[in-house]
Design an enzyme around this catalytic site. Structure first.
Site, mmCIF file in Angstrom:
data_model
loop_
_atom_site.group_PDB
_atom_site.id
_atom_site.type_symbol
_atom_site.label_atom_id
_atom_site.label_comp_id
_atom_site.label_asym_id
_atom_site.label_seq_id
_atom_site.Cartn_x
_atom_site.Cartn_y
_atom_site.Cartn_z
ATOM 1 N N ARG A 102 1.014 -1.170 -0.161
ATOM 2 C CA ARG A 102 -0.101 -0.122 -0.082
ATOM 3 C C ARG A 102 0.871 1.299 -0.063
ATOM 4 O O ARG A 102 2.147 1.389 0.777
ATOM 5 C CB ARG A 102 -0.845 -0.063 1.285
ATOM 6 C CG ARG A 102 -2.051 -0.964 1.139
ATOM 7 C CD ARG A 102 -3.125 -0.719 0.090
ATOM 8 N NE ARG A 102 -4.016 -1.495 0.119
ATOM 9 C CZ ARG A 102 -4.219 -2.398 -0.594
ATOM 10 N NH1 ARG A 102 -3.306 -2.860 -1.657
ATOM 11 N NH2 ARG A 102 -5.395 -3.327 -0.854
ATOM 12 N N GLU B 118 -2.569 7.628 -4.530
ATOM 13 C CA GLU B 118 -3.017 7.104 -5.862
ATOM 14 C C GLU B 118 -4.350 7.421 -6.285
ATOM 15 O O GLU B 118 -4.817 7.325 -7.137
ATOM 16 C CB GLU B 118 -2.749 5.751 -5.864
ATOM 17 C CG GLU B 118 -3.474 4.887 -4.738
ATOM 18 C CD GLU B 118 -3.298 3.345 -4.946
ATOM 19 O OE1 GLU B 118 -1.991 2.907 -4.740
ATOM 20 O OE2 GLU B 118 -4.192 2.328 -4.966
ATOM 21 N N HIS C 262 -1.074 0.382 -9.740
ATOM 22 C CA HIS C 262 -1.959 -0.804 -8.893
ATOM 23 C C HIS C 262 -2.676 -1.781 -9.790
ATOM 24 O O HIS C 262 -3.668 -1.982 -9.935
ATOM 25 C CB HIS C 262 -3.077 0.046 -8.135
ATOM 26 C CG HIS C 262 -3.321 -0.628 -6.632
ATOM 27 N ND1 HIS C 262 -3.600 -0.348 -5.486
ATOM 28 C CD2 HIS C 262 -3.289 -1.887 -6.345
ATOM 29 C CE1 HIS C 262 -3.632 -0.887 -4.667
ATOM 30 N NE2 HIS C 262 -3.474 -2.301 -5.327
HETATM 31 P P1 NAD Z 1 -0.955 -11.379 4.520
HETATM 32 O O1 NAD Z 1 -1.828 -11.011 5.800
HETATM 33 O O2 NAD Z 1 -0.939 -13.027 3.977
HETATM 34 O O3 NAD Z 1 0.349 -11.246 5.102
HETATM 35 C C1 NAD Z 1 0.732 -9.949 5.411
HETATM 36 C C2 NAD Z 1 1.913 -10.348 6.375
HETATM 37 O O4 NAD Z 1 2.565 -8.995 6.862
HETATM 38 C C3 NAD Z 1 1.519 -11.028 7.666
HETATM 39 O O5 NAD Z 1 2.476 -12.082 7.746
HETATM 40 C C4 NAD Z 1 1.738 -10.012 8.554
HETATM 41 O O6 NAD Z 1 2.042 -10.709 9.904
HETATM 42 C C5 NAD Z 1 2.964 -8.920 8.208
HETATM 43 N N1 NAD Z 1 3.061 -7.918 8.987
HETATM 44 C C6 NAD Z 1 2.085 -7.013 9.311
HETATM 45 N N2 NAD Z 1 2.660 -6.060 10.130
HETATM 46 C C7 NAD Z 1 3.946 -5.938 9.847
HETATM 47 C C8 NAD Z 1 5.014 -5.140 10.254
HETATM 48 N N3 NAD Z 1 4.935 -4.177 10.795
HETATM 49 N N4 NAD Z 1 6.180 -5.765 9.734
HETATM 50 C C9 NAD Z 1 6.278 -6.755 9.082
HETATM 51 N N5 NAD Z 1 5.459 -7.513 8.692
HETATM 52 C C10 NAD Z 1 4.168 -7.170 9.013
HETATM 53 O O7 NAD Z 1 -1.503 -10.566 3.239
HETATM 54 P P2 NAD Z 1 -0.837 -10.767 1.717
HETATM 55 O O8 NAD Z 1 -2.182 -11.498 1.173
HETATM 56 O O9 NAD Z 1 0.506 -11.211 1.615
HETATM 57 O O10 NAD Z 1 -1.158 -9.468 1.182
HETATM 58 C C11 NAD Z 1 -0.114 -8.292 1.800
HETATM 59 C C12 NAD Z 1 -0.516 -7.017 1.552
HETATM 60 O O11 NAD Z 1 -0.463 -6.674 -0.083
HETATM 61 C C13 NAD Z 1 -2.149 -6.543 1.301
HETATM 62 O O12 NAD Z 1 -2.473 -6.041 2.879
HETATM 63 C C14 NAD Z 1 -2.526 -5.477 0.653
HETATM 64 O O13 NAD Z 1 -2.091 -4.292 1.145
HETATM 65 C C15 NAD Z 1 -1.065 -5.664 -0.541
HETATM 66 N N6 NAD Z 1 -1.992 -5.971 -2.000
HETATM 67 C C16 NAD Z 1 -1.464 -5.255 -2.944
HETATM 68 C C17 NAD Z 1 -2.019 -5.782 -4.191
HETATM 69 C C18 NAD Z 1 -1.653 -4.945 -5.435
HETATM 70 O O14 NAD Z 1 -2.469 -5.388 -6.650
HETATM 71 N N7 NAD Z 1 -0.751 -4.220 -5.327
HETATM 72 C C19 NAD Z 1 -2.817 -7.006 -4.248
HETATM 73 C C20 NAD Z 1 -3.202 -7.618 -3.232
HETATM 74 C C21 NAD Z 1 -2.652 -7.580 -2.036
#
Ligand code: NAD
Length: 335
Positions: A234, A263, A295
């Protein structure tokens, strides 16, 4: 169930209509974003369906509630665009699509790494103009380099696996230890150690109060000089102003962004004939070592199909009073 679908593009409509066929749900499509100014459009709908740049803040949620909305369905994994505490207070259920294709985003993040490192977009533009010179296109082998993955959940775990496949040493930073990562030798370290040791840092944590501007002037100063930073999580996980400073000083060697703090003003729309008023975004677009996309990491056939099906299943379960496996737990937004 009647659902107001905000920020709709033609592909959303196509996939949601297909998923909703035979369910009896009535989907009302709006191209506009959900904000407190547009929330009234949902009056008479029991559900709203929103995307990443909608704004389900407290005032918007209050208007939705008054209009009869009982459930907010995010057609994305992140739910930072919803004031989940307020929704809970109002008795509005929030559901999301926690995993639709982590592969789509993970593969894209690695695509950004390769495109930046090997200057692929620049090379393509050159060759189109008949310029076959290699000056300025030299990259580096990923093999043997150190890659740092911040957030080793579903997406970060896959990025770690792919980079491990390239022969990188992979460091992880997360309070949750992913066994798939430790199984391939990912070493979990503190953020400072990860930043200091990594040639490439890829961000995959959600946007929470704890990760807001996680990459800032102080953390950028801890990065290996000339390293590459990739953000497909994000926009606000990065202090973009600080990143511009680090690029200007040469401290940061490469930047790949699929998300941007501000964005919602621009992404998903065509501004090619208009002036970009955001000076930070405009400045970022001038650097030769910066690659920005709007995105699109999630945007594969498989992902959009899964998103549509999961949203429709959540609406059906909600209507029938069945368990909601994808309900957002308000406690989950505080790490
Ligand atoms: P997920 O919940 O499986 O994994 C996120 C991980 O981040 C978890 O393991 C959590 O413990 C960790 N985390 C939380 N806070 C943290 C911190 N301060 N430091 C380090 N690690 C931390 O989520 P995911 O499915 O892997 O998705 C991750 C992120 O990707 C989503 O939250 C979303 O914002 C983003 N995303 C972006 C797109 C895109 O099109 N660009 C698409 C999907 C998801």
């Amino acid at each position: 169930m009647r659902a107001a679908v905000f920020s709709t593009k033609p592909y959303d409509r196509r996939f949601l209509d297909a998923a909703a066929e035979g369910t009896g749900h009535e989907l009302r499509y709006f191209e506009t974003r959900l904000t407190r100014d547009t929330a009234g459009l949902a009056r008479g709908s029991a559900a709203v369906c929103i995307f990443v740049n909608d704004e389900a803040d407290a005032p918007a949620l209050q208007i939705l509630k008054e209009g009869g909305v009982q459930v907010v369905a995010c057609r994305c994994a992140g739910f930072n665009q919803v004031d989940v505490q307020e929704a809970q207070k109002l008795g509005i259920t929030v559901v999301r699509v926690p995993a639709y294709s982590p592969h789509a985003v993970a593969e894209y993040a690695v695509g950004l790494i390769l495109a930046l490192n090997r200057h692929i977009p620049r090379a393509c533009n050159r060759v189109r103009e008949g310029n076959f010179s290699l000056d300025g296109l030299m990259g580096f082998d990923l093999f043997g380099k150190t890659a740092g993955v911040v957030g080793t959940g579903k997406i970060g775990g896959l990025v770690a696996k792919i980079l491990h496949g390239f022969g990188c040493e992979v460091l992880g930073h997360d309070s949750y230890i992913n066994p798939d990562c430790t199984a391939i030798g990912v070493r979990y370290v503190g953020l400072d150690e990860l930043l200091a040791a990594s040639d490439v840092v890829s961000l995959h944590c959600p946007l929470t109060p704890a990760t807001n501007q996680l990459i800032n002037e102080a953390t950028l100063a801890k990065m290996k000089p000339g390293a590459m930073l990739i953000n497909t999580s994000r926009g606000a996980v990065i202090d973009t102003g600080a990143v511009v400073g680090a690029l200007k000083s040469g401290r940061l060697g490469y930047l790949g962004l699929d998300v941007y703090e501000e964005e919602e003003q621009y992404f998903f729309e065509d501004f090619s004939s208009r002036v970009i008023e955001d000076d930070v975004l405009a400045r970022l677009l001038t650097f030769p070592n910066v690659l920005i996309t709007g995105h699109q990491a999630f945007f594969t056939r498989e992902a959009i199909g899964n998103i549509a099906q999961t949203v429709v299943d959540s609406l059906s379960n909600f209507e029938k009073g069945l368990p909601l496996p994808n309900k957002v737990d308000p406690a989950a937004i505080v790490l």
